[in-house]
Design a protein around this motif. Structure first.
Motif, PDB file in Angstrom:
ATOM      1  N   PRO A   1      10.341  46.697  28.085  1.00 14.03           N
ATOM      2  CA  PRO A   1      11.523  46.811  28.945  1.00 14.03           C
ATOM      3  C   PRO A   1      12.806  46.826  28.120  1.00 14.03           C
ATOM      4  CG  PRO A   1      10.645  44.588  29.037  1.00 14.03           C
ATOM      5  CD  PRO A   1       9.716  45.390  28.170  1.00 14.03           C
ATOM      6  N   GLU A   2      13.731  47.674  28.521  1.00  8.37           N
ATOM      7  CA  GLU A   2      15.044  47.766  27.873  1.00  8.37           C
ATOM      8  C   GLU A   2      16.079  48.034  28.954  1.00  8.37           C
ATOM      9  OE1 GLU A   2      15.119  50.691  24.509  1.00  8.37           O
ATOM     10  OE2 GLU A   2      13.116  51.128  25.302  1.00  8.37           O
ATOM     11  N   HIS A   3      17.340  47.753  28.643  1.00  8.25           N
ATOM     12  CA  HIS A   3      18.410  48.221  29.512  1.00  8.25           C
ATOM     13  C   HIS A   3      19.654  48.513  28.680  1.00  8.25           C
ATOM     14  CE1 HIS A   3      19.009  43.795  29.716  1.00  8.25           C
ATOM     15  NE2 HIS A   3      20.272  44.107  29.708  1.00  8.25           N
ATOM     16  N   GLU A   4      20.390  49.502  29.168  1.00  4.75           N
ATOM     17  CA  GLU A   4      21.633  49.930  28.525  1.00  4.75           C
ATOM     18  C   GLU A   4      22.744  49.784  29.547  1.00  4.75           C
ATOM     19  OE1 GLU A   4      20.683  54.003  27.808  1.00  4.75           O
ATOM     20  OE2 GLU A   4      19.336  53.562  26.151  1.00  4.75           O
ATOM     21  N   ILE A   5      23.867  49.194  29.152  1.00  5.72           N
ATOM     22  CA  ILE A   5      24.991  49.002  30.062  1.00  5.72           C
ATOM     23  C   ILE A   5      26.253  49.540  29.401  1.00  5.72           C
ATOM     24  CG2 ILE A   5      26.404  47.340  31.319  1.00  5.72           C
ATOM     25  CD1 ILE A   5      23.902  45.516  31.366  1.00  5.72           C
ATOM     26  N   THR A   6      26.959  50.411  30.111  1.00  6.14           N
ATOM     27  CA  THR A   6      28.240  50.949  29.646  1.00  6.14           C
ATOM     28  C   THR A   6      29.276  50.744  30.752  1.00  6.14           C
ATOM     29  OG1 THR A   6      27.765  53.154  30.499  1.00  6.14           O
ATOM     30  CG2 THR A   6      27.128  52.713  28.214  1.00  6.14           C
ATOM     31  N   THR A   7      30.535  50.750  30.372  1.00  9.92           N
ATOM     32  CA  THR A   7      31.623  50.628  31.352  1.00  9.92           C
ATOM     33  C   THR A   7      32.710  51.645  31.030  1.00  9.92           C
ATOM     34  OG1 THR A   7      32.838  48.970  30.072  1.00  9.92           O
ATOM     35  CG2 THR A   7      31.215  48.143  31.649  1.00  9.92           C
ATOM     36  N   GLU A   8      33.430  52.060  32.075  1.00  8.15           N
ATOM     37  CA  GLU A   8      34.572  52.957  31.867  1.00  8.15           C
ATOM     38  C   GLU A   8      35.456  52.979  33.109  1.00  8.15           C
ATOM     39  OE1 GLU A   8      33.780  57.295  32.005  1.00  8.15           O
ATOM     40  OE2 GLU A   8      31.742  56.733  32.557  1.00  8.15           O
ATOM     41  N   ARG A   9      36.713  53.322  32.901  1.00 10.16           N
ATOM     42  CA  ARG A   9      37.627  53.601  34.017  1.00 10.16           C
ATOM     43  C   ARG A   9      37.267  54.981  34.522  1.00 10.16           C
ATOM     44  NH1 ARG A   9      43.348  51.241  33.225  1.00 10.16           N
ATOM     45  NH2 ARG A   9      43.798  53.015  34.535  1.00 10.16           N
ATOM     46  N   ALA A  10      37.228  55.160  35.850  1.00  9.69           N
ATOM     47  CA  ALA A  10      36.781  56.447  36.380  1.00  9.69           C
ATOM     48  C   ALA A  10      37.324  56.695  37.778  1.00  9.69           C
ATOM     49  CB  ALA A  10      35.260  56.501  36.405  1.00  9.69           C
TER      50      ALA A  10
ATOM     51  N   GLY B   1      40.454  60.868  44.569  1.00 11.04           N
ATOM     52  CA  GLY B   1      41.106  61.738  43.603  1.00 11.04           C
ATOM     53  C   GLY B   1      41.927  61.015  42.554  1.00 11.04           C
ATOM     54  N   GLU B   2      41.757  59.708  42.425  1.00 10.19           N
ATOM     55  CA  GLU B   2      42.499  58.939  41.426  1.00 10.19           C
ATOM     56  C   GLU B   2      41.539  58.133  40.557  1.00 10.19           C
ATOM     57  OE1 GLU B   2      45.422  56.360  43.179  1.00 10.19           O
ATOM     58  OE2 GLU B   2      46.173  57.929  44.501  1.00 10.19           O
ATOM     59  N   VAL B   3      41.940  57.874  39.313  1.00 12.87           N
ATOM     60  CA  VAL B   3      41.178  56.983  38.444  1.00 12.87           C
ATOM     61  C   VAL B   3      41.626  55.567  38.808  1.00 12.87           C
ATOM     62  CG1 VAL B   3      40.723  56.280  36.065  1.00 12.87           C
ATOM     63  CG2 VAL B   3      40.984  58.693  36.616  1.00 12.87           C
ATOM     64  N   ASN B   4      40.910  54.964  39.757  1.00  9.49           N
ATOM     65  CA  ASN B   4      41.303  53.658  40.277  1.00  9.49           C
ATOM     66  C   ASN B   4      40.137  52.668  40.297  1.00  9.49           C
ATOM     67  OD1 ASN B   4      39.855  54.745  42.386  1.00  9.49           O
ATOM     68  ND2 ASN B   4      41.630  55.108  43.683  1.00  9.49           N
ATOM     69  N   CYS B   5      39.077  52.994  39.568  1.00  8.21           N
ATOM     70  CA  CYS B   5      37.889  52.139  39.546  1.00  8.21           C
ATOM     71  C   CYS B   5      37.406  51.888  38.128  1.00  8.21           C
ATOM     72  CB  CYS B   5      36.735  52.805  40.306  1.00  8.21           C
ATOM     73  SG  CYS B   5      36.861  52.665  42.079  1.00  8.21           S
ATOM     74  N   LEU B   6      36.659  50.808  38.013  1.00  7.46           N
ATOM     75  CA  LEU B   6      35.859  50.553  36.828  1.00  7.46           C
ATOM     76  C   LEU B   6      34.426  50.812  37.273  1.00  7.46           C
ATOM     77  CD1 LEU B   6      35.794  48.989  33.900  1.00  7.46           C
ATOM     78  CD2 LEU B   6      34.543  47.363  35.310  1.00  7.46           C
ATOM     79  N   VAL B   7      33.687  51.591  36.494  1.00  6.79           N
ATOM     80  CA  VAL B   7      32.270  51.813  36.796  1.00  6.79           C
ATOM     81  C   VAL B   7      31.455  51.186  35.688  1.00  6.79           C
ATOM     82  CG1 VAL B   7      32.207  54.137  35.762  1.00  6.79           C
ATOM     83  CG2 VAL B   7      30.468  53.477  37.415  1.00  6.79           C
TER      84      VAL B   7
ATOM     85  N   ALA C   1      24.889  52.204  39.158  1.00  7.38           N
ATOM     86  CA  ALA C   1      26.306  52.352  38.843  1.00  7.38           C
ATOM     87  C   ALA C   1      27.063  51.443  39.797  1.00  7.38           C
ATOM     88  CB  ALA C   1      26.761  53.798  39.005  1.00  7.38           C
ATOM     89  N   SER C   2      27.719  50.423  39.266  1.00  2.00           N
ATOM     90  CA  SER C   2      28.504  49.504  40.089  1.00  2.00           C
ATOM     91  C   SER C   2      29.970  49.886  39.968  1.00  2.00           C
ATOM     92  CB  SER C   2      28.301  48.058  39.631  1.00  2.00           C
ATOM     93  OG  SER C   2      26.956  47.672  39.763  1.00  2.00           O
ATOM     94  N   TRP C   3      30.608  50.137  41.105  1.00  5.10           N
ATOM     95  CA  TRP C   3      32.011  50.565  41.144  1.00  5.10           C
ATOM     96  C   TRP C   3      32.866  49.420  41.666  1.00  5.10           C
ATOM     97  CZ3 TRP C   3      33.575  55.473  39.666  1.00  5.10           C
ATOM     98  CH2 TRP C   3      32.553  56.384  39.424  1.00  5.10           C
TER      99      TRP C   3
ATOM    100  N   GLY D   1      40.089  44.130  32.687  1.00  3.39           N
ATOM    101  CA  GLY D   1      40.398  42.977  31.848  1.00  3.39           C
ATOM    102  C   GLY D   1      39.504  41.770  32.102  1.00  3.39           C
ATOM    103  N   THR D   2      38.415  41.948  32.846  1.00  5.18           N
ATOM    104  CA  THR D   2      37.500  40.846  33.143  1.00  5.18           C
ATOM    105  C   THR D   2      36.157  41.099  32.465  1.00  5.18           C
ATOM    106  OG1 THR D   2      36.476  41.807  35.116  1.00  5.18           O
ATOM    107  CG2 THR D   2      38.582  40.642  35.432  1.00  5.18           C
ATOM    108  N   VAL D   3      35.231  40.180  32.643  1.00  2.94           N
ATOM    109  CA  VAL D   3      33.887  40.332  32.088  1.00  2.94           C
ATOM    110  C   VAL D   3      33.197  41.580  32.649  1.00  2.94           C
ATOM    111  CG1 VAL D   3      32.735  38.869  33.809  1.00  2.94           C
ATOM    112  CG2 VAL D   3      31.783  39.060  31.503  1.00  2.94           C
ATOM    113  N   LEU D   4      33.587  42.026  33.836  1.00  3.98           N
ATOM    114  CA  LEU D   4      32.995  43.227  34.427  1.00  3.98           C
ATOM    115  C   LEU D   4      33.243  44.458  33.567  1.00  3.98           C
ATOM    116  CD1 LEU D   4      34.029  42.622  38.144  1.00  3.98           C
ATOM    117  CD2 LEU D   4      31.730  42.394  37.180  1.00  3.98           C
ATOM    118  N   ALA D   5      34.344  44.466  32.822  1.00 12.49           N
ATOM    119  CA  ALA D   5      34.711  45.620  31.997  1.00 12.49           C
ATOM    120  C   ALA D   5      34.031  45.611  30.628  1.00 12.49           C
ATOM    121  CB  ALA D   5      36.229  45.667  31.830  1.00 12.49           C
TER     122      ALA D   5
END
Length: 134
Positions: free
Chosen positions: A8-17, A32-38, A54-56, A64-68
């Motif tokens: 088992p493996e997992h990969e986690i990435t984050t970005e503004r989107a 139509g705006e970049v107003n989320c962190l995914v 994908a968590s939005w 600026g939190t641990v979610l990012a």
């Protein structure tokens, strides 16, 4: 998985989107705006994707939190992290959509979208998931 000889493996990435229109609507954000962190997560078994998440989150509560932070840095999962940030989940809804009656190799078998609301009745996360056929 290990009993089947799969690591088992997992990969986690984050970005503004910019969220898809459906996610923006669920989160109560303008489209139509970049107003989320995914926060994207791929779960693998022996290098084979078995689940895609994908968590939005609205940038207003996630930036600026641990979610990012990329990688497996959240202890207790996303719901725990949101509760620690002052957004505990009070209610949730989920929609499951099968993509085909018969699985087709390398196609998604089903997808679900789950969202949670805080006690302030604001949707604070939406998490589409997909399970690939194999």
């Amino acid at each position: 998985m290990r009993a089947l000889g799969l690591e088992p493996e997992h990969e986690i990435t984050t970005e503004r989107a910019e969220p898809p229109a459906e996610i923006a609507e669920w989160l109560g954000l303008p489209a139509g705006e970049v107003n989320c962190l995914v926060r994207r997560r791929r779960l693998l078994a022996g290098g084979i994707p078995v689940r895609l998440n994908a968590s939005w989150f609205p940038l207003s509560i996630a930036e600026g939190t641990v979610l990012a932070e990329p990688g497996p840095v959240i202890v207790g999962g996303v719901k725990s992290a949101l509760a620690e940030l002052g957004h505990p989940q009070a209610t949730a809804r989920e929609r499951i959509v099968p993509s085909r009656l018969r699985p087709v190799p390398r196609r998604t078998r089903w997808r679900s979208t789950r969202s949670g609301r805080s006690s302030r009745s604001r949707t604070r996360a939406s998490r589409p998931r997909a399970v690939p056929s194999r």
